[in-house]
Write an enzyme that holds these catalytic residues in place. Structure first.
Site, mmCIF file in Angstrom:
data_model
loop_
_atom_site.group_PDB
_atom_site.id
_atom_site.type_symbol
_atom_site.label_atom_id
_atom_site.label_comp_id
_atom_site.label_asym_id
_atom_site.label_seq_id
_atom_site.Cartn_x
_atom_site.Cartn_y
_atom_site.Cartn_z
ATOM 1 N N SER A 218 0.825 -1.196 0.000
ATOM 2 C CA SER A 218 0.000 0.000 0.000
ATOM 3 C C SER A 218 0.866 1.255 0.000
ATOM 4 O O SER A 218 1.803 1.363 -0.784
ATOM 5 C CB SER A 218 -0.960 -0.047 1.205
ATOM 6 O OG SER A 218 -1.847 1.033 1.220
ATOM 7 N N ASP A 437 -7.906 -2.790 -7.916
ATOM 8 C CA ASP A 437 -7.504 -2.119 -6.680
ATOM 9 C C ASP A 437 -7.999 -0.674 -6.731
ATOM 10 O O ASP A 437 -7.735 0.044 -7.695
ATOM 11 C CB ASP A 437 -5.983 -2.183 -6.578
ATOM 12 C CG ASP A 437 -5.417 -1.555 -5.311
ATOM 13 O OD1 ASP A 437 -6.177 -0.954 -4.538
ATOM 14 O OD2 ASP A 437 -4.202 -1.686 -5.100
ATOM 15 N N HIS A 466 -6.512 -5.100 -1.542
ATOM 16 C CA HIS A 466 -5.473 -4.072 -1.565
ATOM 17 C C HIS A 466 -4.420 -4.343 -0.490
ATOM 18 O O HIS A 466 -4.739 -4.505 0.685
ATOM 19 C CB HIS A 466 -6.103 -2.699 -1.311
ATOM 20 C CG HIS A 466 -5.081 -1.618 -1.133
ATOM 21 N ND1 HIS A 466 -4.415 -1.060 -2.206
ATOM 22 C CD2 HIS A 466 -4.588 -1.016 -0.022
ATOM 23 C CE1 HIS A 466 -3.571 -0.144 -1.754
ATOM 24 N NE2 HIS A 466 -3.655 -0.108 -0.432
#
Length: 508
Positions: A218, A437, A466
């Site tokens: 992330s 995503d 994600h």
């Protein structure tokens, strides 16, 4: 972004509603020393007290680093670290693997446990290191500006008129003012990604490691991008899962790039609920479920569920579905329970857990980074125009992100200049992303692939999850394990696309 922060910071313990959010250390407290078992430079390792780390067999330590790395003799901050040591033979040992901290997902303190979820020998041949980045508990100081800011029954995210807009502008400015009051100078000027990268260099030096391999998820992928740009000779292997587009930090990436994909994934969840209508009773088609959603959102605008869950809390709870498929059954049960039994207590408990109600440590530290990595527009009219345009396409997801980021309009520390990401001198990198995503749209991974010519990209076709590797999807997890074990990457194909495409795991 706000739902992702909540879900990741809560560790996605979505069913364990009795669990409590982690406590936030006082900004002026001193770290509790760990028992001395080994010392490398100023880094001391000893027993962990965090139950998750204890169960995972980790050891814990602290490291003092300069508040301002240009003034190494000046004030210090204390980083909290964890380590899972290699269990391979010394001849098979491959060095230190540092989990680049994800500013959106909590401290990163327990990220040393990531390797245990990989297949094969990758975990056993590295020392896996996690650390709570500066500003996040249990590192010291741990930022906190207003613990009640993310509370029940806040003003509606979507401003109905100029007065409602002014209410939110005043509210976000007040949050920034409280941060200024709590931290008058000092740490707020030293919370940029470049400060975190300098901390990583201090960790490397304290460990005596010639290089760091990196595992990032992330928003942590941006930390790894900056580290590998500034210190390419210090990078071993690098896994980047769900990549931030380095062209878009942070005004666009943090809000407007996400709005439409989040709305799309919300409707993907609606379609899934419709396919399980016998279980949830919310409608047999996506449009039927969407109609129920709109009706219930209007209802909690008129009268908050359980006297507490208004439209903001409703959105914050259910948009977790836009990030993680594993949340779909639990959230479906919560929505069904409200619609059919009027169960507002479950909604209230979910919001309290997912938002870490009463604890703004993750939020304060995140703003301290993104508000200063680079400039945000200073003119509110720009924000309003962009929000109105996005809202026309994404009515459920836009304004919440706008107000989440709006303290940056008044942030009490000057922004810096973003680092221009250049991976041309990095020996290799493995990128992973789902094509659906929403938090870091797939185009970001394509851009990172282009900037890292010695990389390969694994795409999960139609994947919405994600920053969640390893996931149990062998098509994804095995290339990660193979790369960390041997350095082998999927063959790179010419053009701007993935090098290996995997099917997603079956939906719940």
């Amino acid at each position: 972004m706000r739902r992702l922060m909540a879900a990741l910071a809560a560790g996605l313990c979505l069913a364990a509603l009795s669990s409590t959010a982690p406590s936030v250390a006082s900004p002026l407290t001193t770290a509790t020393p760990t028992p001395t078992s080994a010392r490398t430079a100023s880094l001391t390792w000893g027993a962990c007290t965090d139950p998750t780390l204890v169960q995972g067999g980790a050891e814990c330590g602290t490291l003092q680093v300069p508040l301002d790395h240009s003034d190494p003799a000046g004030p210090q901050v204390t980083l909290a670290l964890s380590r899972v040591r290699h269990t391979s033979s010394d001849t098979a040992y491959q060095g230190v693997l540092l989990a680049a901290p994800n500013p959106l997902g909590g401290s990163g303190y327990t990220s040393s446990l990531l390797g245990s979820r990989l297949p094969g020998s990758a975990a056993r041949t590295y020392d896996w290191i996690g650390f709570a980045r500066r500003g996040l508990a249990p590192s010291v100081p741990a930022l906190s500006c207003d613990p009640t800011y993310m509370d029940f029954d806040r003003p509606d995210y979507v401003p109905a008129d100029a007065a409602a807009e002014r209410t939110w502008l005043d509210r976000t400015a007040s949050y920034a003012d409280k941060c200024a009051t709590n931290y008058p100078g000092g740490i707020l000027d030293h919370m940029k990604t470049t400060d975190t990268v300098a901390d990583m260099e201090s960790i490397r030096q304290a460990l005596g490691a010639p290089r760091l391999s990196l595992y990032a998820q992330s928003y942590g992928t941006y930390v790894a991008q900056v580290y590998s740009t500034l210190h390419p000779e210090r990078v071993g292997r690098m896994v980047l899962d769900s990549n931030v587009d380095p062209r878009r930090t942070w005004y666009d990436a943090n809000g407007f790039d996400q709005a439409v994909p989040l709305e799309r994934n919300l409707h993907t969840w609606f379609a899934w609920l419709a396919s399980h209508d016998t279980a949830y009773g919310l409608g047999a088609t996506e449009s039927d479920v969407a109609r129920v959603w709109d009706e219930q959102l209007a209802a909690v605008r008129r009268a908050p569920a359980a006297g507490a869950v208004g439209p903001d809390e409703w959105i914050d709870i259910f948009l977790v579905a836009s990030y993680f498929e594993q949340s779909w059954p639990m959230l479906g049960s919560a929505l069904s329970g409200w619609v059919h039994q009027g169960d507002g207590a479950t909604l209230k408990a979910l919001f309290a857990q997912l938002s870490q109600r009463g604890n703004d440590n993750t939020y304060a530290a995140l703003l301290a980074e993104i508000c200063t990595d680079g400039p945000y527009p200073s003119d509110w009219n720009t924000w309003r125009t962009d929000s109105q345009a996005a809202h026309a396409q994404a009515p459920d997801t836009t304004w919440g992100n706008t107000w989440f980021n709006a303290p940056c309009l008044n942030w009490p520390a000057a922004p810096g200049t973003p680092v221009r990401i250049d991976g041309s001198r990095v020996a290799s990198a493995l990128l992973v992303d789902g094509t659906q995503d929403a938090a870091t749209p797939f185009e970001g991974s394509l851009e990172v692939r282009a900037r890292y010519p010695h990389s390969a990209l694994v795409a999960v076709a139609g994947g919405v999850d994600h920053g969640a590797t390893p996931t149990g999807n062998a098509c994804v997890d095995q290339p990660i394990a193979d790369y960390l074990a041997t350095g082998a990457l999927p063959a790179r194909r010419p053009g701007r696309h993935a090098d290996l495409t995997c099917a997603p795991l079956p939906a719940p």
